[in-house]
Design a protein around this motif. Structure first.
Motif, short mmCIF file in Angstrom:
data_model
loop_
_atom_site.label_atom_id
_atom_site.label_comp_id
_atom_site.label_asym_id
_atom_site.label_seq_id
_atom_site.Cartn_x
_atom_site.Cartn_y
_atom_site.Cartn_z
N SER A 130 -3.83 4.05 3.34
CA SER A 130 -4.22 3.70 4.41
C SER A 130 -3.48 3.21 5.57
CB SER A 130 -5.18 2.17 4.15
OG SER A 130 -4.42 1.40 3.43
N TRP A 151 -3.80 -4.19 6.84
CA TRP A 151 -4.13 -3.39 7.86
C TRP A 151 -5.86 -3.22 8.02
CZ3 TRP A 151 -0.87 -2.41 12.13
CH2 TRP A 151 0.31 -2.86 11.95
N ASN A 181 4.05 11.82 8.44
CA ASN A 181 3.18 11.86 7.32
C ASN A 181 2.02 12.79 7.33
OD1 ASN A 181 4.74 9.85 6.24
ND2 ASN A 181 3.43 8.20 6.91
N GLY A 230 -6.76 -0.79 5.32
CA GLY A 230 -6.51 -1.33 3.88
C GLY A 230 -7.51 -1.95 3.88
N ASP A 254 6.42 2.73 -1.11
CA ASP A 254 6.85 2.36 0.23
C ASP A 254 8.22 2.57 0.57
OD1 ASP A 254 5.09 0.39 2.40
OD2 ASP A 254 7.04 0.76 2.81
N ASP A 255 8.59 3.20 1.72
CA ASP A 255 9.83 3.28 2.07
C ASP A 255 10.85 2.03 2.46
OD1 ASP A 255 8.80 3.43 4.49
OD2 ASP A 255 9.32 5.68 4.83
N GLY A 281 2.40 4.51 1.12
CA GLY A 281 2.38 3.66 2.37
C GLY A 281 1.82 2.25 2.15
#
Ligand SMILES: C[S@@+](CC[C@H](N)C(=O)[O-])C[C@H]1O[C@@H](n2cnc3c(N)ncnc32)[C@H](O)[C@@H]1O
Length: 219
Positions: free
Chosen positions: A150, A62, A158, A65, A110-111, A88
């Protein structure tokens, strides 16, 4: 390219492909990413549901990121000898950047279970070994020195984490290009603003390309 990741990708983007790609702003880092020739036409209902149900965010690096990874690589003292939490993680780009700059230990959270596979694959690709993976901040067993995040504020849930950052770190670096309410970052210092694009390019509106990187220190 990882066969396991490709199998996971195709559950969401049926005709998508992955390739190992050096990140434009961070050629030191390579990631397994969706190739730019991904299908952009009209989606079937089944594909639409798969994308909503299992978004393959991990197959992109991203814009935020990229900017943050470059910042960490250019300022190695931020993570060197520190315990770093990458909240994340997605592809794990920030975890890899933190590890490459000498973090003692990186916790990638990370989920999405597919993202957790991607983080491991991308850590291996970049020959970094100090990354531990968790699926939920509730499973943290220590307080990290540094938190990096990021492009995680697209999910309003969040925002709550911003209110309790001191529980998770002594220094937080948060990068975002989507939040329009500046008061969200009232307690932060703006470190930089830079134009960047998600890789592969999502053809997003220009307004989402301006990444702001914020810092908040505790103690
Ligand atoms: C848009 S991607 C950004 C990935 C990466 N940080 C980057 O900049 O390329 C957001 C990632 O955060 C993860 N995520 C969002 N909310 C989360 C939460 N509350 N707990 C754990 N992971 C979360 C998503 O599963 C996804 O992989």
């Amino acid at each position: 390219m990882s066969a396991e990741l490709l199998r996971k990708l195709r559950k969401t983007i049926h005709e998508g492909s992955l390739a190992v790609c050096a990140i434009p702003t961070c050629p030191e880092i390579s990631l397994n990413l969706l190739t730019p020739n991904y299908p952009r036409g009209k989606l079937t209902d089944e594909e639409m549901l798969a994308i909503i149900d299992r978004p393959a965010y991990w197959a992109f690096c991203w814009a935020s990121g990229q900017v943050t990874a470059r910042f960490l690589l250019d300022n190695p003292s931020i993570c060197r000898n520190k315990t770093v939490l990458d909240f994340g993680s997605g592809s794990g780009v920030l975890s890899v950047a933190a590890a490459l700059t000498g973090a003692d230990f990186v916790i990638a959270c990370d989920d999405d279970s597919n993202a957790r596979t991607a983080i491991l694959e991308n850590a291996r690709l970049n020959q970094v070994k100090k990354i531990k993976i968790i699926d939920d901040l509730r499973n943290l067993t220590l307080k990290p020195d540094v938190l990096v995040a990021s492009d995680v504020l697209y999910d309003r849930e969040n925002f709550g984490i911003l209110e309790k950052l001191d529980k998770y770190c002594n220094l937080a670096l948060i990068a975002d290009s989507r939040v329009r309410d500046p008061s969200v970052f009232d307690k932060f210092t703006l470190l930089l603003q830079e134009r960047s694009k998600t890789v592969p390019d999502l053809d997003e509106s220009e307004e989402f390309s301006l990444v702001s990187l914020y810092e908040r220190k505790f103690n």
